[in-house]
Design a protein around this motif. Structure first.
Motif, PDB file in Angstrom:
ATOM      1  N   UNK A 124       0.877  -1.169   0.000  1.00 52.96           N
ATOM      2  CA  UNK A 124       0.000   0.000   0.000  1.00 52.96           C
ATOM      3  C   UNK A 124       0.920   1.226   0.000  1.00 52.96           C
ATOM      4  N   UNK A 125       1.106   1.796  -1.191  1.00 51.54           N
ATOM      5  CA  UNK A 125       2.038   2.897  -1.397  1.00 51.54           C
ATOM      6  C   UNK A 125       3.413   2.481  -0.837  1.00 51.54           C
ATOM      7  N   UNK A 126       3.888   3.120   0.249  1.00 57.34           N
ATOM      8  CA  UNK A 126       5.214   2.749   0.755  1.00 57.34           C
ATOM      9  C   UNK A 126       5.135   1.881   2.006  1.00 57.34           C
ATOM     10  N   UNK A 127       4.004   1.183   2.178  1.00 49.77           N
ATOM     11  CA  UNK A 127       3.850   0.313   3.348  1.00 49.77           C
ATOM     12  C   UNK A 127       3.592  -1.123   2.911  1.00 49.77           C
ATOM     13  N   UNK A 128       4.185  -2.055   3.635  1.00 51.85           N
ATOM     14  CA  UNK A 128       3.899  -3.470   3.425  1.00 51.85           C
ATOM     15  C   UNK A 128       2.972  -3.920   4.548  1.00 51.85           C
ATOM     16  N   UNK A 129       1.744  -4.291   4.189  1.00 53.82           N
ATOM     17  CA  UNK A 129       0.787  -4.784   5.178  1.00 53.82           C
ATOM     18  C   UNK A 129       0.828  -6.307   5.158  1.00 53.82           C
ATOM     19  N   UNK A 130       1.397  -6.887   6.187  1.00 52.88           N
ATOM     20  CA  UNK A 130       1.565  -8.347   6.223  1.00 52.88           C
ATOM     21  C   UNK A 130       0.244  -8.977   6.654  1.00 52.88           C
ATOM     22  N   UNK A 131      -0.274  -9.861   5.799  1.00 56.57           N
ATOM     23  CA  UNK A 131      -1.599 -10.420   6.075  1.00 56.57           C
ATOM     24  C   UNK A 131      -1.507 -11.754   6.811  1.00 56.57           C
ATOM     25  N   UNK A 132      -0.467 -12.548   6.527  1.00 57.14           N
ATOM     26  CA  UNK A 132      -0.290 -13.786   7.294  1.00 57.14           C
ATOM     27  C   UNK A 132       1.106 -14.361   7.159  1.00 57.14           C
ATOM     28  N   UNK A 133       1.476 -15.101   8.171  1.00 57.44           N
ATOM     29  CA  UNK A 133       2.724 -15.884   8.181  1.00 57.44           C
ATOM     30  C   UNK A 133       2.327 -17.228   8.776  1.00 57.44           C
ATOM     31  N   UNK A 134       2.701 -18.312   8.121  1.00 59.73           N
ATOM     32  CA  UNK A 134       2.323 -19.632   8.643  1.00 59.73           C
ATOM     33  C   UNK A 134       3.395 -20.658   8.329  1.00 59.73           C
ATOM     34  N   UNK A 135       3.626 -21.533   9.294  1.00 55.85           N
ATOM     35  CA  UNK A 135       4.584 -22.634   9.137  1.00 55.85           C
ATOM     36  C   UNK A 135       3.834 -23.927   9.472  1.00 55.85           C
ATOM     37  N   UNK A 136       4.074 -24.964   8.706  1.00 52.18           N
ATOM     38  CA  UNK A 136       3.411 -26.256   8.932  1.00 52.18           C
ATOM     39  C   UNK A 136       3.713 -26.743  10.350  1.00 52.18           C
ATOM     40  N   UNK A 137       2.708 -27.259  11.059  1.00 54.31           N
ATOM     41  CA  UNK A 137       2.871 -27.625  12.469  1.00 54.31           C
ATOM     42  C   UNK A 137       4.084 -28.519  12.760  1.00 54.31           C
ATOM     43  N   UNK A 138       4.417 -29.429  11.881  1.00 58.09           N
ATOM     44  CA  UNK A 138       5.547 -30.322  12.160  1.00 58.09           C
ATOM     45  C   UNK A 138       6.913 -29.728  11.871  1.00 58.09           C
ATOM     46  N   UNK A 139       6.954 -28.472  11.449  1.00 59.22           N
ATOM     47  CA  UNK A 139       8.232 -27.870  11.023  1.00 59.22           C
ATOM     48  C   UNK A 139       8.528 -26.552  11.746  1.00 59.22           C
ATOM     49  N   UNK A 140       7.968 -26.398  12.919  1.00 58.70           N
ATOM     50  CA  UNK A 140       8.165 -25.119  13.641  1.00 58.70           C
ATOM     51  C   UNK A 140       9.436 -25.130  14.474  1.00 58.70           C
ATOM     52  N   UNK A 141       9.841 -23.945  14.886  1.00 61.91           N
ATOM     53  CA  UNK A 141      11.060 -23.716  15.696  1.00 61.91           C
ATOM     54  C   UNK A 141      12.322 -24.182  14.966  1.00 61.91           C
ATOM     55  N   UNK A 142      12.264 -24.109  13.633  1.00 60.97           N
ATOM     56  CA  UNK A 142      13.445 -24.460  12.827  1.00 60.97           C
ATOM     57  C   UNK A 142      13.949 -23.247  12.049  1.00 60.97           C
ATOM     58  N   UNK A 143      13.358 -22.098  12.309  1.00 61.13           N
ATOM     59  CA  UNK A 143      13.792 -20.880  11.630  1.00 61.13           C
ATOM     60  C   UNK A 143      13.044 -20.577  10.345  1.00 61.13           C
TER      61      UNK A 143
END
Ligand SMILES: CC(C)(COP(=O)(O)OP(=O)(O)OC[C@H]1O[C@@H](n2cnc3c(N)ncnc32)[C@H](O)[C@@H]1OP(=O)(O)O)[C@@H](O)C(=O)NCCC(=O)NCCS
Length: 154
Positions: free
Chosen positions: A69-88
Motif C-alpha cells: 500500500x504505497x510505501x507500506x507493506x501490510x503483512x496479512x499472514x505468516x504460517x509454518x506447517x505444524x511439524x516444522x516449527x522452531x526451525x527458523x
C-alpha cells in the motif's frame, strides 16, 4: 550405522495462482483456514499482493503474504506447517517478504497479531516489530489485536 542425511534446505518460491491449493492446505493446518480457495486464488493473482513460500519437494512448509500500500507493506499472514516449527522457517520467510517489500519501495511494514498468540508475538518481536496500538476485542474469540510496525529502511 551411517547417520541419516539431513533434509535439504527448503526452496524459496514466489507464490502464484497455481499454488492456491497448497496455500489453502497450509492455511487450514496452521491457521484454521482463514481464506477459502477462491480467496486464495484472488490473493495470489494480485500483483500488489506479494506472497512467498518455502517448499521441500512438493510440500509447502511455510508462507508469508502481504499487500503493498504505497510505501507500506501490510503483512496479512505468516504460517509454518505444524511439524516444522522452531526451525527458523517462519523467521526466514518473513524476512524474505520484508526484503521483497523493500525492493518494491516499502519503507515500513505493519501487521496485526492476537495478544494471546505467543509464537506470533515472539517471531515478530525477534524481527523488530513493536506494538503501536491495540484493537480491543478485535477477534471473534474476543482477543485483542496488537497493531505492530517495523521500519524497513536499512
Ligand atoms: C508463528 C509461526 C509462524 C512461527 O514460525 P516458526 O518457524 O516456528 O518460527 P521460527 O523458528 O523462525 O522462530 C523465530 C523466533 O520467533 C520466536 N518464536 C517462534 N515460536 C515461538 C514460540 N512458540 N514461543 C515463543 N517464541 C517463539 C522466537 O524468538 C524464535 O527464535 P528462537 O527459535 O531462536 O527462539 C508459527 O508458530 C505458526 O505458523 N503459527 C501458527 C500461525 C500463526 O499464528 N501465524 C502468525 C499470525 S498470522
Amino acid at each position: 550405522m551411517p547417520s541419516p542425511s539431513p533434509l535439504p534446505t527448503p526452496t524459496l518460491i514466489q507464490l502464484a495462482a497455481k499454488h492456491a491449493g497448497a496455500c489453502l492446505e497450509l492455511d487450514r493446518a496452521a491457521l484454521g483456514g482463514i481464506w477459502s480457495l477462491a480467496q486464495w486464488q484472488r490473493e495470489l493473482e494480485e500483483k500488489a499482493r506479494p506472497g512467498l513460500g518455502l517448499r521441500q519437494g512438493q510440500e509447502l512448509l511455510a508462507m508469508a503474504c502481504g499487500w503493498l500500500v504505497v510505501d507500506e507493506l501490510h503483512i496479512t499472514l505468516v504460517a509454518v506447517a505444524p511439524g516444522h516449527r522452531r526451525l527458523g522457517l517462519g523467521s526466514r520467510i518473513l524476512q524474505e517478504l520484508m526484503q521483497a517489500g523493500r525492493r518494491s519501495g516499502a519503507t515500513r511494514a505493519t501487521l496485526e497479531v492476537s495478544a494471546t498468540n505467543g509464537p506470533g508475538k515472539g517471531l515478530y518481536e525477534a524481527l523488530g516489530f513493536r506494538t503501536a496500538g491495540i484493537r480491543r476485542g478485535y477477534y471473534r474469540s474476543g482477543d485483542d489485536a496488537l497493531i505492530q510496525w517495523v521500519n524497513l529502511k536499512t
